[in-house]
Design a protein around this motif. Structure first.
Motif: not given
Length: 271
Positions: A42-46, A51-52, A206-207
């Motif tokens: 969820d943090r990656v998707l935010a 990303a999916r 990087r994020q």
């Protein structure tokens, strides 16, 4: 969303901490993941809503690579290290559509993959599959497993597949075992490899890497020449090491992807 699996007896599944395979499963829309995995996802998707789609592209290129290995290069044996949570179609299902006699050994170090190993063992009757618990960093150990010798003939060409794996290891940790595996395989064998890069979508990568690191998972995204190093001494297949959306998109089932994906992929043949 909860986990749906049969737990192996007296095995610590470490569900309290995120695991790359389970975060990957979550980003693919799977159900074999836990709160720690979903929190990272969820943090990656935010940070990166795409990303999916990038994760789906990483799965899709595996299908295209192994299909080409079986259909174009005639490979009938596969050693898949870092298998991850089973997601249909699995590797053996793709290659056994080309030839039901294909044989596959799956290797992973996540006990939850073992809990799902029945999905990896549903071979066509003409072929064979096996699942071995093992880690890329210790190839001698899993190569010595009797299931490997019972499934693969290591005097004949084998395709070693390392999909979405080496970017979780530094060069110092990744290159020696990859070379050891290639040295153990006969001439005519292949390496199929994908790895994350900052050459495309660098800030997003990087994020995402930072989010993984916050959960204790290292990410080592590499430039193109860093990925090409894994193919040193091998004969690169067309089109070489390229961003995965550019790797034979015509072999996919759907429309050709157009958005750049932050991963490189390629196939090399051992002369």
């Amino acid at each position: 969303m909860g986990a749906e699996f049969e737990q192996p007896t007296q095995t610590d599944l470490h569900t309290d901490r995120a695991h790359p395979a389970r975060v990957y499963d979550y980003l693919l829309g799977g159900k074999t993941n836990f709160p720690a995995d979903r929190a990272v996802g969820d943090r990656v998707l935010a940070d990166w809503p795409g990303a999916r789609a990038a994760t789906a592209a990483a799965r899709s290129v595996m299908h295209r690579m192994v299909h080409r290995l079986a259909a174009t290069h005639g490979v009938r044996q596969f050693l898949d290290v870092g298998t991850g949570i089973p997601t249909a179609p699995n590797l053996h299902e793709v290659v056994q559509r080309v030839d039901p006699a294909c044989r596959v050994v799956y290797v992973d170090n996540d006990p939850i993959v073992l809990a799902h190993s029945r999905a990896l063992l549903s071979s066509a009757p003409e072929g064979r599959t096996a699942y071995v618990e093992g880690d890329l960093r210790d190839p001698e150990k899993f190569l010595a497993d009797p299931a490997v010798a019972a499934t693969l003939d290591l005097t004949r060409p084998v395709a070693l597949t390392l999909i979405n794996l080496v970017h979780f290891l530094s060069d110092e940790a990744a290159h020696p075992p990859v070379r050891a595996l290639l040295d153990a395989l006969p001439a005519g064998s292949f390496l199929a490899l994908t790895a994350g890069t900052t050459d495309a979508a660098p800030e997003r990568v990087r994020q995402g890497s930072r989010r993984y690191a916050e959960a204790g998972m290292e990410v080592h995204a590499r430039p193109r020449d860093g990925v090409e190093r894994f193919f040193a001494g091998l004969e690169l297949d067309d089109p070489g090491v390229v961003l995965i959306n550019q790797w034979h998109p015509e072999l996919g089932d759907g429309p050709a992807p157009t958005e750049e994906t932050p991963a490189y992929g390629g196939i090399g043949r051992k002369p």
